[in-house]
Design a protein around this motif. Structure first.
Motif, PDB file in Angstrom:
ATOM      1  N   GLU A  35       0.991  -0.932  -0.288  1.00 21.52           N
ATOM      2  CA  GLU A  35      -0.183   0.069  -0.037  1.00 21.52           C
ATOM      3  C   GLU A  35       0.676   1.784   0.424  1.00 21.52           C
ATOM      4  N   GLU A  36       2.327   1.115   0.226  1.00 22.95           N
ATOM      5  CA  GLU A  36       2.936   2.022  -0.107  1.00 22.95           C
ATOM      6  C   GLU A  36       3.673   2.346  -1.215  1.00 22.95           C
ATOM      7  N   GLY A  37       3.358   1.077  -2.130  1.00 23.29           N
ATOM      8  CA  GLY A  37       4.435   1.166  -3.120  1.00 23.29           C
ATOM      9  C   GLY A  37       5.361   0.806  -2.926  1.00 23.29           C
ATOM     10  N   GLU A  38       6.131  -0.375  -2.224  1.00 18.02           N
ATOM     11  CA  GLU A  38       7.325  -0.440  -1.610  1.00 18.02           C
ATOM     12  C   GLU A  38       7.491  -1.713  -2.414  1.00 18.02           C
ATOM     13  N   ASP A  39       8.836  -2.411  -2.682  1.00 17.29           N
ATOM     14  CA  ASP A  39       9.042  -3.665  -3.277  1.00 17.29           C
ATOM     15  C   ASP A  39      10.059  -3.870  -3.212  1.00 17.29           C
ATOM     16  N   ILE A  40      10.606  -4.223  -1.743  1.00 17.57           N
ATOM     17  CA  ILE A  40      11.665  -4.357  -1.670  1.00 17.57           C
ATOM     18  C   ILE A  40      12.450  -6.023  -1.914  1.00 17.57           C
ATOM     19  N   GLU A  41      13.760  -5.900  -2.388  1.00 16.43           N
ATOM     20  CA  GLU A  41      14.153  -7.109  -2.793  1.00 16.43           C
ATOM     21  C   GLU A  41      14.734  -8.167  -1.595  1.00 16.43           C
ATOM     22  N   VAL A  42      15.284  -9.338  -1.140  1.00 22.44           N
ATOM     23  CA  VAL A  42      16.048  -9.976  -0.212  1.00 22.44           C
ATOM     24  C   VAL A  42      16.850 -10.402  -0.958  1.00 22.44           C
ATOM     25  N   LEU A  43      18.292  -9.510  -0.504  1.00 24.04           N
ATOM     26  CA  LEU A  43      19.248 -10.626  -1.866  1.00 24.04           C
ATOM     27  C   LEU A  43      20.132 -11.517  -0.407  1.00 24.04           C
ATOM     28  N   GLU A  44      20.608 -12.155  -0.627  1.00 25.60           N
ATOM     29  CA  GLU A  44      21.211 -12.826   0.905  1.00 25.60           C
ATOM     30  C   GLU A  44      22.563 -13.639  -0.206  1.00 25.60           C
ATOM     31  N   LEU A  45      24.043 -13.319   0.485  1.00 30.46           N
ATOM     32  CA  LEU A  45      25.066 -14.094  -0.074  1.00 30.46           C
ATOM     33  C   LEU A  45      26.224 -13.987   1.205  1.00 30.46           C
ATOM     34  N   PRO A  46      26.996 -15.149   0.775  1.00 28.22           N
ATOM     35  CA  PRO A  46      27.856 -15.696   2.072  1.00 28.22           C
ATOM     36  C   PRO A  46      28.974 -14.529   1.876  1.00 28.22           C
ATOM     37  N   PHE A  47      28.877 -14.684   3.865  1.00 26.66           N
ATOM     38  CA  PHE A  47      29.360 -12.739   4.194  1.00 26.66           C
ATOM     39  C   PHE A  47      31.086 -12.853   3.502  1.00 26.66           C
ATOM     40  N   THR A  64      26.466   0.338   3.710  1.00 28.85           N
ATOM     41  CA  THR A  64      26.177  -1.815   3.391  1.00 28.85           C
ATOM     42  C   THR A  64      27.751  -1.847   3.744  1.00 28.85           C
ATOM     43  N   VAL A  65      28.996  -1.247   3.966  1.00 28.09           N
ATOM     44  CA  VAL A  65      30.404  -1.129   3.565  1.00 28.09           C
ATOM     45  C   VAL A  65      30.965  -1.113   5.469  1.00 28.09           C
ATOM     46  N   LEU A  66      30.077  -0.107   5.231  1.00 21.72           N
ATOM     47  CA  LEU A  66      30.328  -0.090   7.196  1.00 21.72           C
ATOM     48  C   LEU A  66      29.778  -1.095   7.874  1.00 21.72           C
ATOM     49  N   LEU A  67      28.542  -1.714   7.614  1.00 20.40           N
ATOM     50  CA  LEU A  67      27.773  -3.180   8.120  1.00 20.40           C
ATOM     51  C   LEU A  67      28.679  -4.195   7.441  1.00 20.40           C
ATOM     52  N   LEU A  68      29.054  -4.467   7.317  1.00 23.73           N
ATOM     53  CA  LEU A  68      30.471  -4.986   7.269  1.00 23.73           C
ATOM     54  C   LEU A  68      31.338  -4.992   7.553  1.00 23.73           C
ATOM     55  N   GLN A  69      32.245  -3.999   7.135  1.00 22.82           N
ATOM     56  CA  GLN A  69      33.046  -3.736   8.168  1.00 22.82           C
ATOM     57  C   GLN A  69      32.793  -4.409  10.241  1.00 22.82           C
ATOM     58  N   TRP A  70      31.325  -3.782   9.926  1.00 19.44           N
ATOM     59  CA  TRP A  70      31.162  -3.783  11.208  1.00 19.44           C
ATOM     60  C   TRP A  70      30.641  -5.297  11.687  1.00 19.44           C
ATOM     61  N   ALA A  71      30.520  -6.073  11.060  1.00 20.57           N
ATOM     62  CA  ALA A  71      30.392  -7.540  11.009  1.00 20.57           C
ATOM     63  C   ALA A  71      31.490  -8.128  11.456  1.00 20.57           C
ATOM     64  N   TRP A  74      33.694  -6.811  14.761  1.00 21.90           N
ATOM     65  CA  TRP A  74      33.287  -6.573  16.236  1.00 21.90           C
ATOM     66  C   TRP A  74      31.861  -7.545  16.099  1.00 21.90           C
ATOM     67  N   GLY A  75      31.320  -7.711  15.113  1.00 20.89           N
ATOM     68  CA  GLY A  75      30.075  -8.370  14.629  1.00 20.89           C
ATOM     69  C   GLY A  75      30.165  -9.582  15.320  1.00 20.89           C
ATOM     70  N   PRO A  76      29.382 -10.653  13.883  1.00 20.69           N
ATOM     71  CA  PRO A  76      29.030 -12.283  14.657  1.00 20.69           C
ATOM     72  C   PRO A  76      30.616 -12.823  13.326  1.00 20.69           C
ATOM     73  N   PHE A  77      31.089 -11.731  12.376  1.00 20.21           N
ATOM     74  CA  PHE A  77      31.737 -12.426  12.064  1.00 20.21           C
ATOM     75  C   PHE A  77      33.264 -12.545  12.229  1.00 20.21           C
ATOM     76  N   ALA A  78      32.897 -11.620  13.542  1.00 19.76           N
ATOM     77  CA  ALA A  78      34.644 -11.015  14.457  1.00 19.76           C
ATOM     78  C   ALA A  78      35.408 -12.497  14.969  1.00 19.76           C
TER      79      ALA A  78
END
Length: 79
Positions: A35-47, A64-71, A74-78
């Motif tokens: 109803e808000e015209g959103e069409d979000i594609e989910v894309l998953e790939l190996p870290f 996206t680059v910052l989130l991958l760097q965090w992961a 300090w995140g789940p892939f540290a």
């Protein structure tokens, strides 16, 4: 690498959110409110592939680059 910033984020503070999830948490194939015209594609790939795409310049969105760097640091892939 030359990451792109969102035009609005240059003068704004961004809050990024990361959380664990599983296939059972999915409510559908994509996302957004029709109803808000959103069409979000989910894309998953190996870290490791995501990191390779940053190195290759295929992922160049700064958020996206910052989130991958965090992961990686300090995140789940540290290590």
């Amino acid at each position: 690498m030359a990451p792109w910033m969102s035009p609005g984020s240059v003068t704004e503070r961004l809050h990024l959110f990361a959380a664990a999830y599983s296939a059972a948490d999915r409510s559908g194939a994509g996302g957004g409110l029709v109803e808000e015209g959103e069409d979000i594609e989910v894309l998953e790939l190996p870290f490791t592939e995501a990191l390779a795409q940053v190195r290759e310049g295929r992922i160049d969105d700064a958020k996206t680059v910052l989130l991958l760097q965090w992961a990686a640091l300090w995140g789940p892939f540290a290590r």
